[in-house]
Design a protein around this motif. Structure first.
Motif, short mmCIF file in Angstrom:
data_model
loop_
_atom_site.label_atom_id
_atom_site.label_comp_id
_atom_site.label_asym_id
_atom_site.label_seq_id
_atom_site.Cartn_x
_atom_site.Cartn_y
_atom_site.Cartn_z
N ASP A 163 37.32 45.63 28.08
CA ASP A 163 38.54 46.02 28.59
C ASP A 163 38.43 46.79 29.92
N PHE A 164 38.96 46.08 31.20
CA PHE A 164 38.91 46.66 32.46
C PHE A 164 40.19 46.97 33.09
N GLU A 165 40.33 48.49 33.22
CA GLU A 165 41.62 48.97 33.64
C GLU A 165 41.60 48.93 35.36
N PHE A 166 42.27 48.14 35.78
CA PHE A 166 42.65 48.28 37.39
C PHE A 166 43.77 48.92 37.80
N GLU A 167 43.31 49.85 38.93
CA GLU A 167 44.51 50.26 39.56
C GLU A 167 45.02 49.33 40.70
N ILE A 168 46.14 48.87 40.46
CA ILE A 168 46.96 47.94 41.43
C ILE A 168 47.00 48.30 42.90
N MET A 169 46.58 47.63 43.82
CA MET A 169 46.37 48.04 45.32
C MET A 169 47.37 46.84 46.13
N GLU A 170 47.42 45.72 45.74
CA GLU A 170 48.48 44.83 46.18
C GLU A 170 48.68 43.77 45.44
N VAL A 171 49.78 43.20 45.10
CA VAL A 171 50.02 42.10 44.35
C VAL A 171 50.57 40.74 45.07
N PHE A 172 49.86 39.74 44.78
CA PHE A 172 50.03 38.48 45.64
C PHE A 172 50.76 37.46 44.89
N LYS A 173 50.76 37.33 43.45
CA LYS A 173 51.61 36.45 42.46
C LYS A 173 52.00 37.28 41.54
N GLY A 174 53.21 37.07 40.92
CA GLY A 174 53.68 37.80 39.46
C GLY A 174 54.32 38.97 40.02
N VAL A 175 54.60 39.78 38.83
CA VAL A 175 55.14 41.14 39.03
C VAL A 175 54.48 42.03 38.14
N ILE A 176 54.01 43.10 38.71
CA ILE A 176 53.50 44.20 37.73
C ILE A 176 54.03 45.48 38.28
N LYS A 177 54.57 45.84 36.98
CA LYS A 177 55.53 47.17 37.43
C LYS A 177 54.54 48.33 36.96
N THR A 178 53.60 48.37 36.65
CA THR A 178 52.85 49.65 36.59
C THR A 178 51.76 49.67 37.41
N LYS A 179 51.25 50.98 37.52
CA LYS A 179 50.23 51.32 38.72
C LYS A 179 48.78 50.55 38.13
N THR A 180 48.66 50.33 36.79
CA THR A 180 47.56 49.83 36.44
C THR A 180 47.65 48.74 35.35
N ILE A 181 46.64 47.88 35.37
CA ILE A 181 46.71 46.61 34.45
C ILE A 181 45.50 46.49 33.78
N GLN A 182 45.48 46.01 32.64
CA GLN A 182 44.41 46.04 31.77
C GLN A 182 43.93 44.36 31.62
N ILE A 183 42.69 44.02 31.93
CA ILE A 183 42.16 42.68 32.04
C ILE A 183 41.05 42.87 30.98
N THR A 184 41.00 41.68 29.94
CA THR A 184 39.90 41.62 28.85
C THR A 184 39.14 40.50 29.08
N THR A 185 37.87 40.63 29.18
CA THR A 185 36.74 39.46 29.22
C THR A 185 35.79 39.74 28.24
N SER A 186 34.88 38.80 27.99
CA SER A 186 33.64 38.62 27.42
C SER A 186 32.58 39.52 27.98
N GLY A 187 32.82 39.73 29.37
CA GLY A 187 31.94 40.46 30.18
C GLY A 187 30.48 39.78 30.38
N ASN A 188 30.47 38.59 30.08
CA ASN A 188 29.31 37.95 29.94
C ASN A 188 29.46 36.63 30.65
N GLU A 189 28.80 36.66 32.14
CA GLU A 189 29.14 35.42 32.94
C GLU A 189 28.65 34.16 32.41
N GLY A 190 27.84 34.02 31.31
CA GLY A 190 27.09 33.06 30.76
C GLY A 190 28.27 32.39 30.00
N GLU A 191 29.28 33.17 29.66
CA GLU A 191 30.38 32.75 28.82
C GLU A 191 31.67 32.48 29.74
N CYS A 192 31.45 32.58 31.06
CA CYS A 192 32.44 32.53 32.04
C CYS A 192 33.34 33.99 32.17
#
Length: 163
Positions: free
Chosen positions: A71-100
């Motif tokens: 889980d990567f928590e990002f502090e939003i600096m600028e939004v280009f698409k979509g609506v983000i109403k919070t100061k931070t957002i969580q993005i989840t990935t496998s964290g493994n570039e071999g699995e993209c």
């Protein structure tokens, strides 16, 4: 005979590497089309979540498959698409570039193109999970210091047109 073994070893290496995630440069237009939201954000927290899934093979033998999601928590600096109403957002990935799945470093800023999925990145359509926001290295997310100025210009133009 020695050359045959050498060739066999080289081919097996090339074959094994080809199964890793491979992507081509994605245009800003395509990245925006594939994403629900696009933003520049700074990673403020990284959390590793470890899991064990019991898998039974065709012979009825159980195996434990261990994997991690980040889980990567990002502090939003600028939004280009979509609506983000919070100061931070969580993005989840496998964290493994071999699995993209991208891995993002704490205190670094990135352009992130994100979308919602309900698929476990390790088990695909076989395992549905609670929907979460994710990204991958093939959609164009990258370190902001590596972002080409013309790509940033296109993002800002998209944002202006779609207010």
């Amino acid at each position: 005979m020695k050359n045959t073994y050498t060739l066999a070893i080289l081919l097996s290496f090339v074959t094994s590497v080809s199964f890793a995630c491979s992507c081509y440069d994605v245009s800003v237009r395509k990245a925006l089309k594939q994403s629900e939201t696009a933003f520049i954000g700074k990673v403020v927290k990284v959390t590793k979540n470890d899991f064990i899934k019991k898998i039974t093979n065709k012979d009825g033998i159980d195996h434990n498959f261990e994997y991690s999601l980040y889980d990567f928590e990002f502090e939003i600096m600028e939004v280009f698409k979509g609506v983000i109403k919070t100061k931070t957002i969580q993005i989840t990935t496998s964290g493994n570039e071999g699995e993209c799945g991208g891995y993002y470093l704490e205190n670094e800023s990135y352009i992130i193109y994100a979308y919602t999925t309900d698929l476990n990145p390790y088990f695909g359509e076989k395992t549905k999970v609670k929907p979460y926001l994710t990204t991958d290295i093939c959609i164009g997310s990258e370190l902001i210091t590596e972002l080409e100025p013309k790509r940033l210009k296109k993002l800002k133009r998209y944002k202006k047109r779609n207010k």
